[in-house]
Design an enzyme around this catalytic site. Structure first.
Site, PDB file in Angstrom:
ATOM      1  N   CYS A 247      -5.087  -2.307  26.113  1.00  0.00           N
ATOM      2  CA  CYS A 247      -5.412  -3.520  25.363  1.00  0.00           C
ATOM      3  C   CYS A 247      -5.804  -4.670  26.282  1.00  0.00           C
ATOM      4  O   CYS A 247      -6.850  -5.289  26.107  1.00  0.00           O
ATOM      5  CB  CYS A 247      -4.230  -3.928  24.490  1.00  0.00           C
ATOM      6  SG  CYS A 247      -4.461  -5.499  23.634  1.00  0.00           S
TER       7      CYS A 247
ATOM      8  N   CYS B 135      -8.635  -4.410  23.596  1.00  0.00           N
ATOM      9  CA  CYS B 135      -8.706  -5.541  22.656  1.00  0.00           C
ATOM     10  C   CYS B 135      -9.140  -6.847  23.308  1.00  0.00           C
ATOM     11  O   CYS B 135     -10.001  -7.555  22.776  1.00  0.00           O
ATOM     12  CB  CYS B 135      -7.349  -5.757  22.002  1.00  0.00           C
ATOM     13  SG  CYS B 135      -6.498  -4.269  21.496  1.00  0.00           S
TER      14      CYS B 135
ATOM     15  N   LYS C 299     -12.746  -6.848  24.859  1.00  0.00           N
ATOM     16  CA  LYS C 299     -13.646  -6.655  23.723  1.00  0.00           C
ATOM     17  C   LYS C 299     -13.818  -7.935  22.911  1.00  0.00           C
ATOM     18  O   LYS C 299     -14.928  -8.335  22.556  1.00  0.00           O
ATOM     19  CB  LYS C 299     -13.100  -5.519  22.859  1.00  0.00           C
ATOM     20  CG  LYS C 299     -13.835  -5.235  21.554  1.00  0.00           C
ATOM     21  CD  LYS C 299     -13.321  -6.044  20.390  1.00  0.00           C
ATOM     22  CE  LYS C 299     -11.872  -5.854  20.092  1.00  0.00           C
ATOM     23  NZ  LYS C 299     -11.509  -4.557  19.523  1.00  0.00           N
TER      24      LYS C 299
ATOM     25  N   TYR D 256     -14.883   2.434  15.671  1.00  0.00           N
ATOM     26  CA  TYR D 256     -14.885   0.983  15.845  1.00  0.00           C
ATOM     27  C   TYR D 256     -15.211   0.567  17.276  1.00  0.00           C
ATOM     28  O   TYR D 256     -15.878  -0.444  17.491  1.00  0.00           O
ATOM     29  CB  TYR D 256     -13.564   0.367  15.365  1.00  0.00           C
ATOM     30  CG  TYR D 256     -12.358   0.643  16.213  1.00  0.00           C
ATOM     31  CD1 TYR D 256     -11.971  -0.240  17.216  1.00  0.00           C
ATOM     32  CD2 TYR D 256     -11.586   1.781  16.001  1.00  0.00           C
ATOM     33  CE1 TYR D 256     -10.861   0.001  17.987  1.00  0.00           C
ATOM     34  CE2 TYR D 256     -10.469   2.027  16.781  1.00  0.00           C
ATOM     35  CZ  TYR D 256     -10.114   1.140  17.770  1.00  0.00           C
ATOM     36  OH  TYR D 256      -9.009   1.391  18.542  1.00  0.00           O
TER      37      TYR D 256
ATOM     38  N   GLU E   8     -18.396  -1.857  18.016  1.00  0.00           N
ATOM     39  CA  GLU E   8     -18.126  -3.156  18.630  1.00  0.00           C
ATOM     40  C   GLU E   8     -18.927  -3.337  19.917  1.00  0.00           C
ATOM     41  O   GLU E   8     -19.500  -4.410  20.162  1.00  0.00           O
ATOM     42  CB  GLU E   8     -16.630  -3.292  18.907  1.00  0.00           C
ATOM     43  CG  GLU E   8     -15.800  -3.464  17.643  1.00  0.00           C
ATOM     44  CD  GLU E   8     -14.305  -3.411  17.881  1.00  0.00           C
ATOM     45  OE1 GLU E   8     -13.549  -3.879  17.013  1.00  0.00           O
ATOM     46  OE2 GLU E   8     -13.879  -2.903  18.944  1.00  0.00           O
TER      47      GLU E   8
ATOM     48  N   SER F  88     -21.530  12.195  12.539  1.00  0.00           N
ATOM     49  CA  SER F  88     -21.295  12.513  11.129  1.00  0.00           C
ATOM     50  C   SER F  88     -21.352  11.260  10.255  1.00  0.00           C
ATOM     51  O   SER F  88     -22.338  11.005   9.581  1.00  0.00           O
ATOM     52  CB  SER F  88     -19.962  13.247  10.956  1.00  0.00           C
ATOM     53  OG  SER F  88     -18.902  12.501  11.548  1.00  0.00           O
TER      54      SER F  88
ATOM     55  N   HIS G 255     -10.922 -24.492  -0.448  1.00  0.00           N
ATOM     56  CA  HIS G 255     -12.379 -24.595  -0.596  1.00  0.00           C
ATOM     57  C   HIS G 255     -12.958 -25.610   0.393  1.00  0.00           C
ATOM     58  O   HIS G 255     -12.357 -26.647   0.627  1.00  0.00           O
ATOM     59  CB  HIS G 255     -12.706 -25.028  -2.033  1.00  0.00           C
ATOM     60  CG  HIS G 255     -14.165 -24.973  -2.354  1.00  0.00           C
ATOM     61  ND1 HIS G 255     -14.834 -23.786  -2.511  1.00  0.00           N
ATOM     62  CD2 HIS G 255     -15.073 -25.964  -2.540  1.00  0.00           C
ATOM     63  CE1 HIS G 255     -16.100 -24.043  -2.786  1.00  0.00           C
ATOM     64  NE2 HIS G 255     -16.270 -25.366  -2.812  1.00  0.00           N
TER      65      HIS G 255
ATOM     66  N   GLU H 299     -10.961 -17.792   0.476  1.00  0.00           N
ATOM     67  CA  GLU H 299     -10.674 -18.084  -0.924  1.00  0.00           C
ATOM     68  C   GLU H 299     -11.365 -17.112  -1.867  1.00  0.00           C
ATOM     69  O   GLU H 299     -10.991 -17.002  -3.043  1.00  0.00           O
ATOM     70  CB  GLU H 299     -11.098 -19.516  -1.281  1.00  0.00           C
ATOM     71  CG  GLU H 299     -12.594 -19.705  -1.405  1.00  0.00           C
ATOM     72  CD  GLU H 299     -12.994 -21.050  -2.012  1.00  0.00           C
ATOM     73  OE1 GLU H 299     -12.294 -21.500  -2.936  1.00  0.00           O
ATOM     74  OE2 GLU H 299     -13.998 -21.615  -1.567  1.00  0.00           O
TER      75      GLU H 299
END
Length: 521
Positions: free
Chosen positions: A84, A89, A92, A226, A230, A248, A494, A499
Site C-alpha cells: 500500500c 494505494c 496510485k 482495478y 487505474e 474476459s 445541496h 445528495e
C-alpha cells in the site's frame, strides 16, 4: 544499605518487567514468562502485519516484525510498509491526483483563469520524484513508530523451521532464529506475469510504474482489474497513449453494469480497449521499442508497438519462501494463499494469517489493518470481536471514479431472486461539470435493495467525482441496516453529488427514464 537497595532494584527490574505491563496498566503480563523468546512474531511488514504488531505491543506483548522486499524482475525495491505505502494505494492515489490536477488546469480556463493549454504538460521525472520522496518519508516514520512502540524490526526474509520457530535470513546471508508462541503470516502478494515469451524480460508491473526513471510513453496495460484501469487512467491523464487489453470482462467481481460504465467513460477520454484479447509474446524492436503480438477469442492475431507494457493480471501470495509445510500450515496450491477460519487461525495452533495472503477475502489495505488489530486484541487483550468481511466499501480511482459497498446487482439477484430485488437508479449532473461543459453521460448511481417492507439496502454503487469520499459515509449507514425509506427521508447537502443517493426514487422495474431534467429535479 542504600547502595545495596539500589543495586537490588537494578538487578530485579528486568525480571519484574517480564511479568508486569507498562505503567499505564497494572495487569499482570502473562506472555513472556514462558519459554518463548517472543509472544508474537509477524512475518511481513505491510499494513496488516504492522497493525497487528503494534496492537499486540499495546497489550503488553513482546513482538518482532520481519520484513524483506525481493526486487522485482526490473530491479525495483522499496522500504518498510508493504504494498500500500510503496507500490499500491498511496502512490496510485498521488498519481491519480496529479492526473486530475492536469484536467483541472484545462477546466480552469472555462472558469476565467488565464491558462495556456498548450503549456500544460506533465514532467514525469518531477512527479515520480515527488511521489517517491513522500513514500520514503512514510518509510522513515514507520520505522520510528515501531521503535517508539518497542516493536523489534528485523530486516530479514522469514521462513518456518516449525510452528514456533521462524528463521530470518538477513541481508548478509546469515540466519537468525526467532522463537515465538504466536506467529502471524502477513506477507501479502506480488503481481503475476503471464507465461509468454518476453513478458518478464521486457514487461513491468505496478511494482515498477511509480518509480520508472523515464516516461512510459505509449503504454499497453494488460489486465482490466482495478489496478490496470487505474494505471491506464492516470497515464492517459498525463498525456500518454494508453490501451487496456481485456482477456474476459472489465472489473471482475464488481457490479458489471457499473464496470461497463467505467470502461465507457474511459473510452470517451481516449483510452483504447482490446476486448477478449490476450498477449502471445513481447519482443524488443531494433529501435528499442516493444512489439506485442496478441490473439483474440476468435483466433484472430494482431500486433502493435509500444514503449511500455504493464502487466496487471492479478497477484500471487508470497508464501513460497515461507516453507509452510515445515510448520504444517496448509495453503491453496493454485494461488498460494492460506485458508483461515473466522478467527484468522490457520490449521496449525498458534499460527495465523491476515491481509492479502488470506484465501477468499478482499485484498484491501483497510481490511488487513482492522483484521490485524482485532486478531491481536483476541490473542493478547481478551477481545472477542471478529473481522466482518462483508459489505466492505471500496473505490476504483479511474478518471471518473467508481465507489461501491455491499452487493452487486448480479449477486443480489442470484441470492434473493429477481422478483425480490428492487434497483433504484439515476443519472445526475455534477454542478462543477456545467461551466467547463464536461460530459455527464456516465455520472450514474444505483441502490440495490430488498423489494419488500422498508426495503433494506443491499448495495450502493456510484460513478462520479470523489467516489471514495461519497461512498464512505453511506458504507457506515449500510452496516447499520440502511433502508430505502431512511435514505429517501434523509435531507441531502445541496449542491453535492453525494445528495443524489437521497433523491433516488426511480426503479429499473418501472421503466421510467432516470435522466434528470435539471440539477434540482
Amino acid at each position: 544499605m542504600a547502595i545495596l537497595r539500589n543495586f537490588s532494584v537494578r538487578i530485579l527490574r528486568p525480571v519484574y518487567q517480564n511479568y508486569f505491563s507498562c505503567s499505564q496498566c497494572s495487569r499482570v503480563r502473562r506472555f513472556s514468562s514462558r519459554s518463548f523468546d517472543y509472544d508474537l512474531v509477524v512475518i511481513g511488514g505491510g499494513s496488516g502485519g504492522l497493525a497487528c504488531a503494534k496492537e499486540a505491543v499495546g497489550h503488553g506483548a513482546k513482538v518482532a516484525v520481519l520484513d524483506f522486499v525481493k526486487p522485482s524482475p526490473r530491479g525495483t525495491k522499496w522500504g518498510l510498509g508493504g504494498t500500500c505505502v510503496n507500490v499500491g494505494c498511496i502512490p496510485k492515489k498521488l498519481m491519480h491526483q496529479a492526473s486530475l490536477l492536469g484536467e483541472g488546469i484545462h477546466e480552469a480556463q472555462a472558469y476565467g483563469w488565464s491558462v495556456n493549454p498548450e503549456q500544460v504538460a506533465i514532467d514525469w521525472a518531477a512527479v515520480t520524484e515527488a511521489v517517491q520522496n513522500h513514500i520514503k518519508s512514510v518509510n522513515w516514520v514507520t520505522r520510528v513508530d515501531l521503535r517508539d512502540k518497542k516493536v523489534e524490526y528485523v530486516n530479514g526474509l522469514g521462513y518456518f523451521r516449525d510452528p514456533h520457530n521462524v528463521v530470518a535470513v538477513l541481508k548478509n546471508g546469515t540466519e537468525r532464529v526467532l522463537n515465538a508462541k504466536h506467529v502471524v503470516i502477513a506477507v501479502g502478494g506480488r503481481p503475476r506475469y503471464p507465461n509468454i515469451p518476453g513478458a518478464i524480460e521486457y514487461g513491468i508491473t505496478s511494482d515498477d510504474i511509480f518509480s520508472m526513471p523515464t516516461a512510459p510513453g505509449k503504454t499497453l496495460v494488460v489486465g482490466a482489474g482495478y489496478i490496470g484501469l487505474e494505471c491506464a487512467g492516470f497515464l492517459k491523464g498525463f498525456g500518454y497513449d494508453a490501451t487496456v487489453m481485456v482477456r474476459s470482462i472489465v472489473l471482475r467481481g464488481f457490479d458489471q453494469q457499473m464496470a461497463d460504465i467505467v470502461a465507457s467513460a474511459m473510452a470517451e477520454k481516449g483510452i483504447g480497449f482490446l476486448f477478449k484479447t490476450v498477449p502471445t509474446s513481447v519482443e524488443k524492436t531494433a529501435e528499442g521499442r516493444l512489439l506485442v503480438k496478441y490473439r483474440n477469442s476468435e483466433g484472430v492475431e494482431g500486433s502493435d508497438v509500444y514503449d511500455t507494457v504493464l502487466f496487471a493480471i492479478g497477484r500471487t501470495a508470497l508464501t513460497e519462501d515461507l516453507q509452510l509445510p515445515s510448520a504444517g500450515v496448509k495453503f491453496n496450491q493454485d494461488n498460494k494463499k492460506v485458508p483461515v477460519n473466522e478467527r484468522e487461525e490457520t490449521n496449525v495452533e498458534g499460527v495465523y494469517a491476515v491481509g492479502d495472503v488470506i484465501d477468499g477475502q478482499p485484498e484491501l489495505t483497510p481490511v488487513a489493518i482492522l483484521a490485524g488489530r482485532l486478531l491481536a486484541r483476541r490473542i493478547f487483550g481478551g477481545g472477542e470481536d471478529l473481522m466482518d468481511y462483508r459489505d466492505v466499501a471500496t473505490t476504483v480511482f479511474t478518471p471518473l471514479e467508481y465507489g461501491c459497498v455491499g452487493m452487486s446487482e448480479e449477486a443480489a439477484v442470484q441470492e434473493f431472486g429477481e422478483d425480490n430485488v428492487e434497483v433504484f437508479h439515476a443519472y445526475y449532473k455534477p454542478t462543477e461539470f456545467f461551466v467547463p461543459q464536461k460530459s455527464v453521460r456516465y455520472c450514474y448511481l444505483k441502490a440495490v435493495a430488498h423489494r419488500d417492507g422498508d426495503q433494506k439496502v443491499l448495495g450502493l454503487h456510484y460513478v462520479g467525482p470523489v467516489a471514495g469520499e461519497v461512498i464512505q459515509g453511506f458504507a457506515a449507514a449500510l452496516k447499520c441496516g440502511l433502508t430505502m425509506k431512511i435514505l429517501m427521508n434523509t435531507v441531502g447537502i445541496h449542491p453535492t453529488t453525494a445528495e443524489e443517493f437521497t433523491r433516488l426514487n426511480i426503479t429499473k422495474r418501472s421503466g421510467v427514464d432516470p435522466t434528470p431534467a435539471s440539477c434540482c429535479s
